[in-house]
Write a protein that holds these residues in place. Structure first.
Motif, PDB file in Angstrom:
ATOM      1  N   GLN A   1       0.800  -1.216   0.000  1.00  0.00           N
ATOM      2  CA  GLN A   1       0.000   0.000   0.000  1.00  0.00           C
ATOM      3  C   GLN A   1       0.839   1.276   0.000  1.00  0.00           C
ATOM      4  O   GLN A   1       0.296   2.374  -0.050  1.00  0.00           O
ATOM      5  CB  GLN A   1      -1.018  -0.060   1.147  1.00  0.00           C
ATOM      6  CG  GLN A   1      -2.159  -1.003   0.738  1.00  0.00           C
ATOM      7  CD  GLN A   1      -3.017  -1.513   1.872  1.00  0.00           C
ATOM      8  OE1 GLN A   1      -2.998  -0.978   2.962  1.00  0.00           O
ATOM      9  NE2 GLN A   1      -3.768  -2.558   1.605  1.00  0.00           N
ATOM     10  N   GLU A   2       2.161   1.121   0.021  1.00  0.00           N
ATOM     11  CA  GLU A   2       3.018   2.314  -0.113  1.00  0.00           C
ATOM     12  C   GLU A   2       2.852   2.926  -1.492  1.00  0.00           C
ATOM     13  O   GLU A   2       2.878   2.206  -2.493  1.00  0.00           O
ATOM     14  CB  GLU A   2       4.498   1.918   0.018  1.00  0.00           C
ATOM     15  CG  GLU A   2       4.991   1.843   1.432  1.00  0.00           C
ATOM     16  CD  GLU A   2       6.468   1.438   1.419  1.00  0.00           C
ATOM     17  OE1 GLU A   2       7.270   2.148   0.783  1.00  0.00           O
ATOM     18  OE2 GLU A   2       6.795   0.411   2.022  1.00  0.00           O
ATOM     19  N   PRO A   3       2.729   4.242  -1.574  1.00  0.00           N
ATOM     20  CA  PRO A   3       2.616   4.859  -2.902  1.00  0.00           C
ATOM     21  C   PRO A   3       3.846   4.536  -3.749  1.00  0.00           C
ATOM     22  O   PRO A   3       4.971   4.667  -3.279  1.00  0.00           O
ATOM     23  CB  PRO A   3       2.542   6.356  -2.597  1.00  0.00           C
ATOM     24  CG  PRO A   3       2.198   6.462  -1.145  1.00  0.00           C
ATOM     25  CD  PRO A   3       2.693   5.225  -0.481  1.00  0.00           C
TER      26      PRO A   3
ATOM     27  N   ALA B   1       4.708   1.586  -4.783  1.00  0.00           N
ATOM     28  CA  ALA B   1       5.082   0.169  -4.732  1.00  0.00           C
ATOM     29  C   ALA B   1       4.400  -0.555  -5.886  1.00  0.00           C
ATOM     30  O   ALA B   1       3.282  -0.210  -6.266  1.00  0.00           O
ATOM     31  CB  ALA B   1       4.655  -0.442  -3.409  1.00  0.00           C
TER      32      ALA B   1
END
Lengths: 345, 345
Positions: free
Chosen positions: A53-55, A57
Motif C-alpha cells: 500500500q506504499e505509494p 510500490a
C-alpha cells in the motif's frame, strides 16, 4: 479420520486422490496443508501487506513449471528448485518475495513418501527465503501420463517504490558480476541421471537469492539489472541483457568461476559450461564504481561466497556477447542453439 | 527471423523448444507472447493497481493445474478452462480478478497448431473476463512424459475493502442458489472421451463468472459465501460449506437444474449428477430476503440464465447435506468417495 488411514495406508497415489472427493481431501490435508499451513481452507488466499500500500510500490508476479528429471538430485529436489526458482525470478526483478502458490501434477502410483519429502523441502526453503506458500492445487493423472511429479509455482512480491532493475538501464562501462560458480546445477543433473556413467561430487547450486539481492541493493543501490542464469546458462542471460540494452558484453574466460569437476565433465562431454543451467546463480550488471561494494555484500553471504567480476559492458555491436579466451583470442558467445540438457528444471 | 522460420516450420514441438536457447525463444515469441502481449520481456510482471492501495483492500491469490483429457472438447478446451477456472476461484472469494500467469508443460511432438488454438482461446477468455495474462513459462518434456499439454494458471485479484465471503458467515435460514444447469462439463468430457460410445449434444458450461459475481454482490450485498462447483460437483461444495459453517444444508431434488441429456447419461451410466464436474457453475449462499435480488441479477446475464434456488441452510447436524428426493424421502448427500471421472479439469 478413518478415511485418512484407509487412503494413505498403501502410500501410493491413486486416481481417486485427484477426483475432488474425500480421498483428494485426505491427500491434501495429510501431505500438503498440514505442512504448508495456509490460514484458511478457502480456495484462494486472501492477503494483506502494508508494503503493497506504499505509494509507488508495485506488485511482481511470476511463474515457472518444474519438470526436472530425476526429481531428487544431489543438492536438491524438484520442491526446493520450485521454491528457489520462483523466489529468484522475483528477486532479480527487485521484488521482495512474499507469497507462493504451488500446483502439483502427480502421476498415479507415485509414492506418498516422495511427495512428503518434496513438500518438506519446499517448506524448508520457503522458510529460509521468508516466503509463505499460501495456496495450491493437486491433480492426479494416469500412469504414464506424467513423469512422477511436476510442480508449478507462482510467486508474488512487492517492488519497493523507486526500484527499477531493467536491462535498458545498462550503460557502457558497467561491470558484469556473478555470485558464484557456474554450471553446478546442470552438471549435477547430468551426473544424477546416470546414463553417462559419470560419477561426480558436484551438487546443484540450487538456492534462494532473495536475501542476497536485498543485500546487494543496499550496498550498491545503482545496480542496473539482474537475471538468474537458469536454463540456457550464463551465456543466454548475457545475450538477453546485451540485446535489451543495445550494447555488447565482453567476458573474460580466465575469470569464469568454474569448479574443476564441472570443467572436467564439460571437457569429456564436449559441453560448454556457459550454457549449463544454474539454479542459484545470477548475473548482475552494476556501475563500475559500485562493483566492489556489490561484491563485498555478496561475499558476506554463503550464496555469494564465490562472487566475482566476469566481464564488462562495451559500446560495441548491439546485442553481441564475446569472450576473451585463455589464449588471448576472442569468440562470439551466442545464445544456445538447439537442445542441451532436457529437463534440468 | 530465420530461426523462427526454421524452428516453427515443421510445426511440432521438439525438446529444443524447452532448452532455454533460441528455439525456446522462438516458440515463446511466435506462439505465446505474440498473443498475450506482456508489457515487457522481463521474467516477472511488474504491476501497479490503484485498487490495491485502498486501505483495507486485500490481495487474492490462487492456482490450479489443468490436465483435462481430451484437451479440446465441446464447449471449450484446456486453455479456456485454465483461464475460467482461475478467474472463478478468485471471483467466488469476492475478488476482482486482475492478472493471470500461465505455465505450459508440453509433450514433445505436440502440434504447434494445437498450442496456438489453446493460446487463442485463453486470450479470448481473458479479454472477456477483463484479466491480463502477464507472465508465463514453457517447459517441454519427452514423448510419453506428459499427455500433450498441461496448463497451470495462477491468478491475482483485489478484494475490495469490506468484502468478506466466507462459509463461516452462513446462517440457518439462508438460501442456496446456483447460477445454472448442473453437470454439463462432466457430461461433455465423458462423451468427448469417446470410450463410452455415447453421442451427446451436451457442451461444457465452461465460463468465467467474475462479472456474474460482481453483479450479484451489487444486487445482494449480504451474500454469505460462494464456491465454484468443479471437481466433485455441487455435492462436494455443499459439503464443504456445511462443514465450515457447522450447519446442515437441505436440497430439493425437484429443484435441481439438469439438462435432459445429462440426466439421461447419468441414468444409463449410474452416475450421480450432483458429483459431475462443472466449470461455470457456482453455489451461492444468501440471506433469504436477498435471494430474489441475487437471482434476478444472475438471470440478467447469459451465464446466470438458469439461476435457481436449490436448497436451504438448516440448524441441523453440523456438516450434513441431505436431499429431499422426488418421491418425498430424504437421503444423505455425502462427499464424493473414490474416483469418478479422472482428468475432467
Amino acid at each position: 479420520m478413518n478415511m485418512i488411514a484407509r487412503t494413505m495406508r498403501d502410500e501410493k497415489v491413486t486416481l481417486a486422490h485427484g477426483g475432488g472427493g474425500k480421498a483428494m481431501r485426505d491427500l491434501i490435508d495429510t501431505v500438503f496443508t498440514s505442512v504448508f499451513a495456509p490460514e484458511s481452507r478457502e480456495d484462494q488466499a486472501r492477503l494483506s501487506e502494508a508494503a503493497l500500500q506504499e505509494p509507488g510500490a508495485r506488485l511482481a508476479f511470476t511463474t515457472d513449471s518444474f519438470v526436472v528429471d530425476p526429481v531428487e538430485f544431489p543438492g536438491g529436489d524438484i520442491g526446493k528448485i520450485a521454491v528457489c526458482g520462483t523466489v529468484n525470478d522475483l528477486a532479480v526483478g527487485g521484488a521482495r518475495p512474499l507469497w507462493l502458490s504451488a500446483a502439483f501434477i502427480i502421476e498415479e502410483g507415485t509414492e506418498v513418501a516422495l511427495l512428503r519429502r518434496i513438500v518438506a523441502s519446499m517448506k524448508a526453503e520457503a522458510d529460509k527465503a521468508g516466503v509463505k506458500i499460501v495456496t495450491g492445487d493437486t491433480k492426479v493423472v494416469g500412469r504414464g501420463m506424467a513423469d512422477k511429479v511436476f510442480v508449478t509455482t507462482a510467486g508474488v512480491g512487492v517492488i519497493p517504490p523507486g526500484r527499477n532493475l531493467l536491462a535498458e538501464n545498462i550503460r557502457a562501462g558497467d561491470v558484469v558480476l556473478v555470485n558464484g560458480k557456474l554450471g553446478d546445477h546442470g552438471a549435477a543433473i547430468l551426473a544424477a541421471r546416470g546414463d553417462m556413467a559419470l560419477s561426480s561430487e558436484v551438487t546443484s547450486d540450487c538456492a534462494g537469492l532473495g536475501h542476497l539481492v536485498e543485500a546487494v541493493l543496499a550496498a550498491a543501490p545503482g545496480v542496473r539489472a539482474a537475471r538468474d542464469a537458469t536454463r540456457g546458462g550464463v551465456a543466454s542471460v548475457l545475450n538477453e541483457l546485451a540485446e535489451a540494452a543495445g550494447l555488447s558484453i565482453e567476458i573474460d574466460e580466465t575469470n569464469l568461476p568454474l569448479r574443476k569437476e564441472v570443467k572436467g565433465m564439460c571437457e569429456i562431454l564436449g559441453l560448454d559450461p556457459l550454457y549449463l543451467a544454474n539454479e542459484g546463480t545470477l548475473a548482475l550488471v552494476v556501475p563500475e564504481d559500485q562493483a566492489e561494494a556489490a561484491l563485498a555484500a555478496m561475499r558476506a553471504l554463503p550464496e555469494g561466497r564465490d562472487a566475482c567480476v566476469i566481464g564488462k559492458v562495451l559500446d560495441g555491436t548491439p546485442g553481441r556477447v564475446t569472450m576473451r579466451t585463455l589464449f588471448g583470442g576472442a569468440r562470439i558467445v551466442d545464445m544456445l542453439v538447439g537442445e542441451q540438457l532436457p529437463r534440468i528444471c
